[in-house]
Design an enzyme around this catalytic site. Structure first.
Site, short mmCIF file in Angstrom:
data_model
loop_
_atom_site.label_atom_id
_atom_site.label_comp_id
_atom_site.label_asym_id
_atom_site.label_seq_id
_atom_site.Cartn_x
_atom_site.Cartn_y
_atom_site.Cartn_z
N SER A 263 -1.94 1.26 -1.71
CA SER A 263 -2.44 0.26 -0.63
C SER A 263 -1.17 -0.29 0.13
O SER A 263 -1.29 -0.42 1.27
CB SER A 263 -3.56 -0.46 -0.93
N ARG A 264 -0.26 -0.83 -0.80
CA ARG A 264 0.77 -1.58 -0.03
C ARG A 264 1.81 -0.52 0.51
O ARG A 264 2.85 -1.07 1.26
CB ARG A 264 1.54 -2.24 -1.34
#
Length: 257
Positions: A22-23
């Site tokens: 997700s980052r």
């Protein structure tokens, strides 16, 4: 000798490639983020092949269809689906059917570590003793170990445990030898140890890092080998880390052999 027997003479490998990342600020699975025009996971697979690994199991999850498509021409790969992401230990658990009949060493590595070196893997494989070794951990002495699991040793130097950074005492935080999620297991011993894993931790996940301790408590041979190179500390969890790895990879590929 049959093809199956030939394959079983070589180590197998499990590549953990199910995460979203997700980052990374992308809809792609993290392992399909590119370094020097190639997905992260391809660099990992190349290192495994060059180290002499036979069959490779790639654990997929988030948008696994894209990973399948990216690796569709790889005849030595079998995909295993992790429909729920319940931790690194669970990612290996879902491979039990594919591993069940294999009586040799199996490497377990992260699919987001494109700087993994075949030389390091060969060195770890070379330490494996059939019928004796239960687990070998590839470790690294890191100048800045913040955020990484520390390798705890007894006074004799024998491996004792992996302690995650957030769980370290002040003294343990001074330790510079770290776990880099590079493991070589005796496959059958690993499969038995998986049965002892539980989710009694803060994340409610099955941790692969618990397996060496389980094997050690069984009186089996578990060793930590600080053989990984400094470049292998570079994994990819963020866009900034991707840029760092890209720069390092370009330097290495531009250097004369």
């Amino acid at each position: 000798m049959t093809q199956m027997q030939t394959d079983h003479a070589k180590p197998m490998a499990v590549v953990l490639a199910a995460g979203k990342g997700s980052r990374m600020k992308s809809d792609l699975p993290k392992v399909l983020s590119e370094v020097c025009g190639r997905p992260l996971v391809i660099w990992v697979i190349d290192a495994l092949r060059n180290a002499g690994v036979g069959k490779i199991l790639v654990v997929i999850g988030y948008r696994g269809d894209l990973v399948r498509e990216s690796l569709r021409h790889c005849e030595d790969i079998e995909f295993v689906e992790q429909t729920e992401q319940l931790g690194t230990g669970h990612a290996v658990m879902v491979c039990r059917e594919q591993l069940a009949g294999f009586n040799g060493p199996v490497l377990v590595v992260a699919g987001d570590s494109p700087m993994l070196q075949a030389d390091s893997l060969r060195e770890i494989i070379g330490e494996f003793q059939p019928g004796g070794t239960a687990c070998l951990l590839g470790t690294l002495v890191h100048d800045n170990p913040v955020g990484l699991g520390r390798i705890i040793r007894e006074d004799s130097g024998q491996f004792y445990a992996i302690v995650e950074d957030k769980d370290c005492t002040d003294a343990q935080r001074e330790i510079r030898e770290v776990n880099m999620s590079t493991y070589l297991f005796d496959n059958q011993k690993m499969l038995l140890a998986l049965e002892s894993l539980n989710r009694e931790n803060r994340q409610g996940e099955y941790y692969l890092t618990d397996i060496p301790g389980i094997l050690l408590k069984q009186g089996l041979d578990v060793r930590a080998l600080p053989v990984l190179r400094s470049c292998e500390a570079l994994s990819v969890n963020t866009i900034d880390q991707l840029a760092i790895v890209e720069a390092e990879m370009r330097l290495r590929t531009a250097s004369p052999k």
